[in-house]
Enzyme design. Sequence first.
Site, PDB file in Angstrom:
ATOM      1  N   ALA A 154       0.767  -1.190   0.039  1.00 59.63           N
ATOM      2  CA  ALA A 154      -0.074  -0.006   0.041  1.00 59.63           C
ATOM      3  C   ALA A 154       0.788   1.271   0.251  1.00 59.63           C
ATOM      4  CB  ALA A 154      -1.076  -0.087   1.112  1.00 59.63           C
ATOM      5  N   THR A 155       1.799   1.396   0.540  1.00 61.67           N
ATOM      6  CA  THR A 155       3.036   2.332   0.362  1.00 61.67           C
ATOM      7  C   THR A 155       3.295   2.816  -0.647  1.00 61.67           C
ATOM      8  OG1 THR A 155       3.749   2.121   2.842  1.00 61.67           O
ATOM      9  CG2 THR A 155       5.236   3.206   1.275  1.00 61.67           C
ATOM     10  N   HIS A 286      -0.611  -8.023   3.220  1.00 60.86           N
ATOM     11  CA  HIS A 286      -0.500  -8.565   4.574  1.00 60.86           C
ATOM     12  C   HIS A 286      -1.289  -7.913   5.701  1.00 60.86           C
ATOM     13  CE1 HIS A 286       1.765  -4.847   7.060  1.00 60.86           C
ATOM     14  NE2 HIS A 286       1.855  -4.691   5.610  1.00 60.86           N
ATOM     15  N   CYS A 410       3.896   2.018  11.783  1.00 63.30           N
ATOM     16  CA  CYS A 410       5.078   2.985  10.966  1.00 63.30           C
ATOM     17  C   CYS A 410       5.579   4.129  11.778  1.00 63.30           C
ATOM     18  CB  CYS A 410       4.319   3.461   9.658  1.00 63.30           C
ATOM     19  SG  CYS A 410       3.893   2.076   8.426  1.00 63.30           S
TER      20      CYS A 410
END
Length: 486
Positions: A154-155, A286, A410
């Site tokens: 997703a990043t 994930h 994060c």
Amino acid sequence: MLKSVLLRTLRCASTPATPRQAATAAAMAARRKHATAAAGPRVGSPMGDPSMTHEELRPPQAAGFDVSARPQGSPDTVATSAGKPIYLDYQATTPTDTRVVAKMLPYFSTMFGNPHSRTHAYGWESEEAVETARAQVAHLIGADAKEVVFTSGATESNNLALKGVARFYRKGRGKTHVITTQTEHKCVLDSCRYLQEDGFDVTYLPVQKDGRVRLEDVEAAIRPETSIVSVMMVNNEIGVIQPIAEIGALCRKHKVFFHTDAAQAVGKIPIDVNAMNIDLLSISGHKVYGPKGIGALYVRRRPRVRLEPLISGGGQERGLRSGTVPTPLVVGLGEACRLAEAEMAHDRAHVERLSQRLIDGITSQLTHVARNGSAEHTYPGCVNLSFAFVEGESLLMALKDVALSSGSACTSASLEPSYVLRALGAEDDMAHSSIRFGIGRFTTEAEVDAVVEKVVGAVTKLRDMSPLWEMVQEGIDLKSIQWSGH
């Protein structure tokens, strides 16, 4: 090129197979048989025999599926048997479902072909697996398979969506404005700051006390030069669900592209990119019981969204994301999405029940506990609670046998209070005292009860050591005290 097309056509033709085709088919069948045998039975799969059909694999809805009754070897029992802490950090990551692992294994060994190799069977079978997975991901969000671009997570998807759209539509179109919210994931906020350094103007919209953005603020922020609006679907720290369909309608009305980071939403709540007017959507493997290192970006084709690629290379993934597609990881993501779609109702009911049990168990025994974010518009598997007169990091240390978090994984290295909670208007002391409880598919009732007992005991002990708590017990209003500085 013509030879490749002819070979692939022959492979699918209904005419009698040539000796070469027959040999290729036999070899592929043998490899599949060997791979199935090598993978072995799906030990620990909560659903039983690998030969069962998908419908047979679904948990018994009416009877009430008891996760705690799963056989040894499933993710929820492995941690316990290994003496590891109870895992309640499902927003940070999820265990890869054993059925997903079993689906992936052959593509690490016997079915190892490069999916971009078009001249032989090894490449064909890998390509077929990739396209099957692409369709599975697309079906989960109501998209067309051709609109799914595989990424590393997703990043990367968020970076590609924001930077890709912003850069492409700046050229010759004068689109230099981006809109997002103050509570987005760090990779979205950092991407926006990067764009600011590159000359773009970014509007960071505030949120209300419940964590939701006001539609009036979104519409008021849109300008003629706005290219894209990015709003997270489900917040990773507080679980709040934004009014995505309504924001999508506003963006479509003003002919502005709409992106949503759906890493915490995909597979957990129903999503239809067309009904919600979503133009770009980010997915993480994930976070949906799939493998790490794989994700996807949905990119609408009609009306077409144009992106400037971040990575140069062989032009894979419609030229938007060069690099060899990792077949095993893609297969895992596809299977995870298939399972999530089939079992979403069951998973949701299971998570809701345990979430309420956790909240009721804690709040019935402790006072001065506040839930952060909307209790109505939320994903129940993410419960963020603040315990007044208790330092969050101290509480985490006291709960060393429970895997929890005080916010996003994060940003966990930062000692600053959560920027998400501060955006909600929480005072620093309450923001510092917050704990995020993440409940998921493999969480058991016994684990929740154990965590409730541990939390109540730890908070009580820490408060007993706090002079502030003693003052509150004596009826003193701390806000009325004039503290002197030294």
